[in-house]
Design a protein around this motif. Structure first.
Motif, PDB file in Angstrom:
ATOM      1  N   ALA A   1      54.741 -53.261 -34.128  1.00 49.75           N
ATOM      2  CA  ALA A   1      54.155 -53.034 -35.450  1.00 49.75           C
ATOM      3  C   ALA A   1      55.232 -53.108 -36.527  1.00 49.75           C
TER       4      ALA A   1
ATOM      5  N   CYS B   1      55.333 -55.958 -39.410  1.00 49.30           N
ATOM      6  CA  CYS B   1      55.317 -55.499 -40.801  1.00 49.30           C
ATOM      7  C   CYS B   1      56.511 -56.072 -41.563  1.00 49.30           C
TER       8      CYS B   1
ATOM      9  N   ILE C   1      57.406 -50.261 -43.048  1.00 52.96           N
ATOM     10  CA  ILE C   1      57.770 -50.543 -41.654  1.00 52.96           C
ATOM     11  C   ILE C   1      57.802 -49.247 -40.840  1.00 52.96           C
TER      12      ILE C   1
ATOM     13  N   ALA D   1      54.269 -48.217 -40.272  1.00 54.93           N
ATOM     14  CA  ALA D   1      53.620 -49.027 -39.239  1.00 54.93           C
ATOM     15  C   ALA D   1      53.999 -48.543 -37.845  1.00 54.93           C
TER      16      ALA D   1
ATOM     17  N   ALA E   1      50.409 -52.430 -38.395  1.00 59.21           N
ATOM     18  CA  ALA E   1      51.159 -53.152 -39.423  1.00 59.21           C
ATOM     19  C   ALA E   1      50.273 -53.461 -40.625  1.00 59.21           C
TER      20      ALA E   1
END
Length: 457
Positions: free
Chosen positions: A354, A358, A368, A371, A410
């Motif tokens: 993820a 991202c 980030i 995510a 994400a």
């Protein structure tokens, strides 16, 4: 705190990084120790403990240990040669390896599954022994396979080498909070900070070529899985499904009749292709483990093949960002199913994937981190309960769902500005605590969960 991209992602063989690759690596280290010893050796013995004993047969731990003692390594494994050597050892009860005399080894007598003696350092413990002409043990070493192919001796683990920081790096973040603070102060992305750390240790050329190699192995693994059918080994008679699903998806392409949710089938089939290859003992990349090896390649393949404007030029940023998150999880909790259940394997892989997705979709460091937290949070409490000790059920499908969760996490993070209630650090600590509290029967021992509620034959 520094864990290289090439520590988190290793080229190796299935079905397990901790139960197959780790024991093979440990055996290789033991051979080196024997070569450096002044003693004369005539034989070998091995004993497996904890999770390595309980699910060792299903994970091919005995086979991997014997091959390691015969000089095989995960990174250059030759399946055809391995079969020949295993048969020779079975027939002759002898192991021949460079730099040592011919050694006695009877796979039936000298490979011991010790279900009663649990070693104190880690759930994945093993002892390797060398004997003299009279059969007395003259050299003994205890190894722990601590997840993701990482191996420590008893002394190394006791000395804290698993958390050794090594030489200084430009951005030595040990937590997500420190990572975000350094990103804000430096103005760099997470990938840029991780790149600076990697280049300080191994150089830019090594990073560039190594990253290309990792993705090539991942892609090749997907492609093999998408074109291979049949029954997986181990006795469960699990049918490979990735090829059939992929063929159906390809036939539907261009008809403009597919429901939007069909994209989930693409993500799942990429992951399942990898994990079917892993279950068959094929070449995979630990990401961060073999049991979770399908999540990241599936997420990255989804990005490259299905996202408009995607570019292979961003693969390195994806891997760097994912490795940064994986390093935080390993340093502050665990990536070992035997230590913390599948939350530590597929959960960690989903968080890493993820974060990587991202990043290449333009996410900020805060997005980030968000995510990664979303993906990990929704794997908390997941047990590791492989049926018959094989990395097949529920592992193969679980990787597909892990990839779907990674992409969803994400996407959700990119819809926000990065602010959220639960920090990634708190989520990682929760995973660690949950792993400590989790019953041993749900931590890769096949003593609970699906492993005892589904017929094993």
């Amino acid at each position: 705190m520094f864990l290289s991209v090439f520590d988190m992602f290793k080229v190796g063989i299935g079905p397990s990084s901790s139960h197959t690759m780790g024991p093979m690596v440990a055996a290789g280290r033991f051979l080196d120790q024997m070569r450096a010893s002044p003693f004369k050796f005539a034989g070998l013995r091995a004993s497996l403990h904890g999770s390595l004993a309980f699910t060792g047969v299903g994970h091919a731990t005995d086979r991997a240990t014997i091959l390691g003692l015969a000089g095989f390594t995960p990174q250059d494994y030759d399946a055809e040669a391995a079969e020949k050597v295993l048969e020779e050892i079975k027939q002759t009860h002898r192991i021949s390896v460079d730099g040592l005399p011919e050694l006695r080894f009877d796979p039936v007598q000298d490979m011991i599954f010790d279900y009663d003696t649990k070693l104190s350092g880690h759930a994945n413990g093993m002892m390797l022994m060398a004997t003299d002409a009279q059969g007395d043990v003259t050299l003994r070493e205890t190894y722990y396979s601590i997840g993701g192919g990482f191996v420590m001796t008893e002394k190394e683990l006791a000395a804290g080498k698993d958390t050794d920081e090594g030489a200084p790096v430009p951005f030595p973040f040990k937590s997500a909070a420190e990572m975000l603070e350094m990103a804000a102060k430096s103005g760099k992305t997470i990938a840029a900070m991780k790149r600076a750390n990697e280049e300080a240790r191994g150089g830019a050329d090594n990073l560039r070529e190594g990253s290309k190699r990792l993705w090539q192995v991942m892609r090749d693994c997907i492609d093999r899985g998408l074109t291979t059918d049949g029954i997986l080994p181990g006795g469960l008679q699990v049918k490979r499904r990735a090829k059939g699903i992929y063929d159906a998806l390809m036939a539907e392409r261009g008809q403009n009749q597919s429901a939007p949710h069909t994209i989930n089938d693409w993500m799942s089939v990429y992951a399942m292709a990898v994990n079917e290859e892993n279950a068959a003992g094929g070449q995979v990349v630990t990401a961060p483990t073999n049991g979770a090896a399908g999540v990241m390649p599936a997420t990255l393949r989804y990005y490259l093949d299905h996202v408009p404007g995607a570019s292979e030029a961003h693969i390195e940023d994806f891997l760097l960002t994912a490795a940064a998150i994986g390093g935080l999880v390993k340093y502050n909790a665990s990536i070992s199913g035997a230590e913390a259940g599948c939350q530590a394997e597929v959960g960690s892989a989903a968080a890493m994937s993820a974060a990587g997705l991202c990043a290449v979709l333009g996410g900020t460091p805060e997005q980030i981190e968000n995510a990664a937290e979303i993906a990990l949070e929704h794997h908390l409490g997941m047990t590791c309960d492989p049926v018959k000790g094989l990395v097949q059920v529920p592992c193969i499908e679980r990787n597909g769902l892990g990839a779907i969760k990674a992409v969803s996490a994400a996407s959700l993070a990119l819809r926000g500005d990065g602010t959220h209630l639960v920090p990634l650090d708190a989520c990682i600590e929760t995973m660690r605590q949950t792993g400590v509290d989790m019953s041993e029967k749900y931590k890769e021992t096949s003593l609970g969960g699906l492993a005892v509620n589904v017929p094993n034959c």
